[in-house]
Enzyme design. Structure first.
Site, PDB file in Angstrom:
ATOM      1  N   LYS A  40       0.853  -1.188   0.000  1.00 12.91           N
ATOM      2  CA  LYS A  40       0.000   0.000   0.000  1.00 12.91           C
ATOM      3  C   LYS A  40       0.892   1.242   0.000  1.00 12.91           C
ATOM      4  CE  LYS A  40      -4.333   0.918   2.355  1.00 12.91           C
ATOM      5  NZ  LYS A  40      -5.064   0.628   3.593  1.00 12.91           N
TER       6      LYS A  40
HETATM    7  C1  E4P Z   1      -8.189   1.916   3.693  1.00 15.17           C
HETATM    8  O1  E4P Z   1      -7.637   0.965   3.258  1.00 15.17           O
HETATM    9  C2  E4P Z   1      -8.111   2.411   5.059  1.00 15.17           C
HETATM   10  O2  E4P Z   1      -7.459   1.426   5.841  1.00 15.17           O
HETATM   11  C3  E4P Z   1      -9.426   2.648   5.732  1.00 15.17           C
HETATM   12  O3  E4P Z   1     -10.503   2.181   4.969  1.00 15.17           O
HETATM   13  C4  E4P Z   1      -9.607   4.014   6.289  1.00 15.17           C
HETATM   14  O4  E4P Z   1     -10.825   4.051   6.969  1.00 15.17           O
HETATM   15  P1  E4P Z   1     -11.185   5.186   8.042  1.00 15.17           P
HETATM   16  O5  E4P Z   1     -11.465   6.451   7.307  1.00 15.17           O
HETATM   17  O6  E4P Z   1     -12.420   4.661   8.728  1.00 15.17           O
HETATM   18  O7  E4P Z   1     -10.003   5.297   8.947  1.00 15.17           O
END
Ligand code: E4P
Length: 215
Positions: free
Chosen positions: A83
């Site tokens: 990522k």
């Molecule tokens: C994406 O991969 C992130 O890990 C995640 O969905 C972020 O979510 P949040 O906005 O609830 O922290």
């Protein structure tokens, strides 16, 4: 549509995997920090539970640093997807990683133009954050519709991974639009099963059955 769980919590991953509907896992530095465990060891545990793409995020923000971390993460298991944040240095690294056949998930996407850049760089996944846009009074789902349309127009293979999901309606709307993947926190996955009429209906079926003295 593929279902991923958005957590680094082993118990939640095991429980969601036991339903037989889980296709992958996404983590991020905040989720990993919450668990208080060594990142590498955590990933080694997760890959044993779920046989699907497992997103593991780099924390470097420069091209060389991102590539170094990405290569280390990718070596852990074939299912690891690196990522990478949607910044200039990140997309430069994504391009190089794509040439090396290392899969990437480009994260922190908030506009369709950012998503277009990620696809051009060769990302395997793009992660638009719908909940965080909703939080600031922008309709996060509009972004999903725009990205899906743009990728279709040019036949990009980058998969749209809807992230920052807060409730089951986000999943339904993303599915209506035709997004490839939704990554959901454990509590949202649990909510997908629930309806009060299902519980009331089942209770009635079972009590009628008992009253009729059926064996
Ligand atoms: C994406 O991969 C992130 O890990 C995640 O969905 C972020 O979510 P949040 O906005 O609830 O922290």
């Amino acid at each position: 549509m593929k279902f991923f769980i958005d957590t680094a919590n082993i118990d939640q991953i095991k429980e969601a995997a036991s339903y037989g509907l889980l296709d992958g896992v996404t983590t991020n530095p905040s989720l990993v920090a919450k668990e208080g465990k060594n990142f590498r060891e955590l990933l080694e545990e997760i890959v044993k539970i779920v046989d699907g793409p497992i997103s593991a995020e780099v924390v470097a923000t420069d091209y060389k640093g991102i590539l170094k971390e990405a290569n280390e993460l990718a070596k852990i298991h074939d299912n690891i997807v690196v990522k990478v944040p949607l910044i200039k240095e990140g997309l430069k690294a994504v391009k190089t990683l794509a040439e090396e056949e290392i899969k990437t998930n480009v994260t922190l996407c908030f506009t369709p133009s950012q998503a277009l850049l990620a696809a051009k760089a060769g990302a395997a996944y793009i992660s638009p954050f719908v909940g965080r846009l909703d939080d600031i009074s922008h309709d996060g789902m509009d972004l999903i519709a725009q990205i899906v349309q743009i990728y279709k127009n040019y036949n990009y293979k980058t998969q749209v991974l809807v992230a920052s999901i807060r409730h089951p309606l986000h999943l339904v709307e993303a599915a209506m639009i035709g997004a490839d993947v939704c990554t959901m926190p454990f509590d949202v996955i649990e909510k997908l099963f629930k309806h009060p009429l299902t519980d009331i209906g089942l209770e009635k079926f079972l009590s009628d059955w008992k009253k009729a003295n059926q064996k």
